[in-house]
Design an enzyme around this catalytic site. Structure first.
Site, PDB file in Angstrom:
ATOM      1  CB  CYS A  16      36.139   1.345  12.698  1.00 14.00           C
ATOM      2  SG  CYS A  16      37.600   2.143  13.378  1.00 14.00           S
ATOM      3  CB  CYS A  19      37.053   1.116  18.371  1.00 14.70           C
ATOM      4  SG  CYS A  19      36.773   2.706  17.594  1.00 14.70           S
ATOM      5  CG  ASP A 433      32.348 -45.248  18.377  1.00 15.14           C
ATOM      6  OD1 ASP A 433      33.100 -46.226  18.455  1.00 15.14           O
ATOM      7  OD2 ASP A 433      31.330 -45.098  19.080  1.00 15.14           O
ATOM      8  CG  ASP A 625      29.658 -42.246  23.095  1.00 14.74           C
ATOM      9  OD1 ASP A 625      30.711 -41.667  23.407  1.00 14.74           O
ATOM     10  OD2 ASP A 625      29.371 -43.391  23.475  1.00 14.74           O
ATOM     11  CG  ASP A 629      34.035 -42.685  21.120  1.00 16.31           C
ATOM     12  OD1 ASP A 629      34.684 -43.731  21.131  1.00 16.31           O
ATOM     13  OD2 ASP A 629      32.832 -42.637  20.816  1.00 16.31           O
TER      14      ASP A 629
END
Length: 733
Positions: A16, A19, A433, A625, A629
């Site tokens: 669970c 743990c 862009d 791209d 950028d």
């Protein structure tokens, strides 16, 4: 000096959220560890550490001391379906044996209710010793995993689901055992309250819940399995002059790989011999096959359609494009979204609080509500302990992240981590862009206007020769267009690129300036006409005298207008950023339906534009791209890199849009919103179960076995709700 490394482990033995939290806290406290995250749903751990201060073995041993197993994941992506199926089969066997032993006890229990008195029950099933015989294997063999887990947790001064289950079922079993042993002295069965069926049925129902949970969790990694299924299992290579079929893992860089028509290309490489068309839809989403000839690159897992190809292997194993994609998806599925911290904090203190509430419930019933009635008070204690297990809380976030990121990956959207999948839903402004993002990024020479005494051929020869040394896409378009006309270029004597304005070059002893009005210092009315048509017009001066104009146009992608419309429909502000002049930028913006334009923005100024929007309170996604950028992508709240081709811009942004289709931006935001809504639903239901279930159990309105069923199926319901994301159909096809 620090030597930063990262390691991924497979963790076994977690039951669970408590743990996972415990392992995570211990790993983070180790000297040399900078960050550790543990994923309950994937059963993995990711650790960033200083290898000079710590080793893999140190971490594995520390996890082992906690009672769990940590094994280093192999570098190569492997399909762990067989291991998971073996675990499911083991869990199924345990459940079936437990169910067979528990059903007779459940049958005997039914006779205690007035509305089921008509059901015939064999007399021997009512015998306490028979019930003890049936319940004991369930309690200690089938339920042994809960005792083991509880011991490990308590030994490490923590508490988890196993503690609650072990406490609840043990209370019922040992009280019943005590009552049964009393028969040795009292020699009667009248008035004896036995709860063997309670402990046995509880364990059976919890095992059933775990079985459903494991099966559903296996389905949540379907996206990874599908991607791995795209890989070829073998490769036909040319070694020592002979064709050999070898396993994919044995292919090395430099091997000559032969691919027959209809076959999968096994690795990334370059075509040496042959020509064909290749279906790259698995990567780009483009259904039209791409022509390939010697010198062209090919990508592993794409399909060779009709020719026979000789390919030199250049990227193999974990370095291929597909392996990198799978790695990004795995990392995203294994990472934590910030919202998960809420669940972690709650589950960290949940179990001790529940044990306290159960004890308070017991004492209230035993001393106040029904004084002296131990069996009745015990029932309420068991019901509270069992209903409150925090399994669903621990699974609420990671299962949704797994399903959401996996579904997005199927459509070419790669989130680099859970934090980005979460943050994307907050975006309210999208900056696009222009070149290569809104447009195809492959401009063509469209218009030539010559002034003075020069003929067009000489003019074009001088201009193209000057532009040949430029790396700008517009320069490539000019050179390509002139060469197509059969005009031979001249050598360049000197060249200078003037960022944001154009170029200066000397060709055939003449000085050329090519670029903006400011550079050439000449204003031409015709420029407006070209710019209003979305063309980029450049003025040319030769030896200080205006000599003409040359125009280049970049065509708009077919899907750009639809993509902008979808973004607006999502309530987003869409802005175009371009280095072009205002007229050209506005012309492109009109074509695709963008209302806000930032023109004449130099590459280094794009990040500053992003910051301006952020300072106004906007949550900004920048789309580019992924190379030019990069600063703007890194500055934005969410950087989305368009990745089309073999070298996908994996490192540039937080999200990679594999297909280069702007519609994927809306898809990414849509998927993020759906995933966050799903997480919130899961957290609500997980907390709702406990908030509603604990008081009902404490009031005595919930039988322990019903509480066990509710607890088991709360986890299953959370996982099944997350899996709805895998059927999400709102994405672009």
């Amino acid at each position: 000096m620090e030597n930063k490394q990262a390691a991924d482990f497979d963790i076994t033995g977690m039951t669970c959220a408590a743990c996972a939290n415990r392992i995570e806290k211990v790993l983070n406290k180790l000297p040399g560890v900078t960050q550790a995250t543990v994923n309950l749903a994937l059963e993995t751990a990711h650790v960033e550490y200083d290898s000079n201060a710590l080793t893999i073995e140190d971490m594995s041993q520390r996890v082992k001391k906690l009672g769990f197993e940590a094994t280093l994941k192999p570098e190569e992506t492997t399909d762990n379906t067989e291991r998971r199926q073996a675990e499911i089969a083991k869990q199924r066997r345990k459940f079936l044996i437990s169910a067979l032993l528990s059903l007779p006890l459940l049958w005997a229990m039914l006779t205690h209710f007035s509305f089921t008195a008509w059901i015939w029950t064999p007399e021997f099933l009512m015998n306490p010793w028979v019930q003890l015989l049936l319940a004991t294997p369930v309690q200690f063999w089938m339920g042994g995993q809960f005792y083991s887990g509880a011991y490990k947790a308590l030994r490490n001064k923590s508490a988890n689901m196993d503690v609650l289950v072990a406490l609840g079922t043990s209370a019922a079993y040992f009280y019943s055992l005590y009552q049964t042993l009393r028969l040795l002295t009292d020699f009667h069965t009248d008035g004896v309250d036995l709860y063997f069926e309670t402990s046995a049925v509880l364990i059976t129902l919890i095992l059933l819940g775990k079985l459903f949970e494991m099966t559903a969790k296996g389905r949540s990694s379907e996206a990874i399995k599908k991607m791995m299924g795209l890989q070829s299992k073998t490769a036909l290579v040319l070694r020592d002059g002979r064709e050999q079929s070898i396993p994919l893992e044995e292919v090395v860089v430099g091997d000559i790989v032969l691919v027959k028509p209809g076959g999968k290309i096994p690795v990334d490489g370059t075509v040496l011999q042959g020509s064909s068309s290749v279906d790259e839809s698995m990567l780009t989403g483009e259904s039209i096959p791409v022509a390939k000839s010697p010198g062209d690159t090919v990508i592993g897992a794409t399909v060779n359609k009709n020719g026979f190809l000789h390919i030199r292997a250049e990227k193999v194993g974990r370095h291929t494009a597909l392996a990198q994609i799978i790695k990004i998806v795995e990392e995203a599925q294994g990472s934590k979204a910030p919202i998960q911290r809420v669940a972690d904090q709650i589950s960290g203190v949940f179990v001790p609080i529940v044990v306290g509430l159960a004890l308070v419930t017991f004492f209230i019933w035993y001393f106040a509500v029904d004084p002296g009635n131990f069996p009745s008070a015990l029932e309420k204690l068991i019901a509270v302990l069992v209903i409150a297990c925090p399994c669903a809380l621990g699974l609420a976030t990671p299962t949704s992240i797994m399903a959401g990121s996996g579904r997005a990956a199927e459509f070419g959207i790669l989130f680099k981590g859970g934090e980005y999948l979460e943050a994307t839903h907050k975006v309210d402004t999208v900056l696009l862009d222009k070149t290569g993002t809104i447009t195809n990024g492959k401009p063509e020479l469209t218009d030539v206007l010559v002034a003075g005494d020069l003929d067009e051929t000489t003019f074009l020869r001088l201009v193209a020769s000057a532009e040949k040394n430029s790396e700008h896409q517009l320069a490539e378009a000019i050179v390509s267009g002139v060469e197509k006309k059969g005009i031979q270029l001249s050598p360049v004597e000197s060249f200078e690129a003037i960022t944001g304005f154009g170029i200066r070059a000397v060709v055939e002893g003449r000085e050329l300036l090519i670029g903006t009005r400011k550079l050439v210092q000449h204003d031409l009315p015709e420029m407006e006409t070209y710019e209003n048509q979305g063309k980029t017009a450049m003025l040319v001066s030769i030896d200080g005298t205006y000599a003409g104009l040359i125009a280049v146009a970049d065509t708009v992608k077919e899907t750009s207008r639809e993509a902008v419309t979808r973004l607006k429909n999502l309530g987003l502000q869409v802005v175009m950023i371009s280095g072009d002049n205002e007229r050209t930028a506005n012309a492109i913006a009109r074509i695709v339906g963008i209302d806000h334009v930032r023109a004449e923005v130099l590459p280094e100024q794009k990040a500053a534009e992003v910051r301006k929007f952020q300072q106004q309170g906007s949550i900004v996604a920048m789309v580019g791209d992924g190379i030019n950028d990069a600063p703007a992508l890194a500055t934005a709240d969410i950087g989305m890199a368009l990745g089309t081709g073999t070298d996908v811009a994996m490192e540039a942004g937080h999200v990679t849009l594999m297909r280069g289709d702007l519609r994927c931006i809306a898809d990414a935001i849509y998927m993020s919103r759906k995933t966050m809504a799903n997480i919130k639903q899961n957290l609500f239901w997980a907390l709702f179960y406990n908030a509603l279930g604990i008081p009902i159990a404490a009031l005595g309105l919930l039988a322990p076995w019903v509480a066990g069923a509710a607890m088991a199926f709360s986890s299953v319901s959370v996982v099944l709700n997350a899996l709805r994301l895998q059927r999400e159909g709102g994405l672009s096809k």
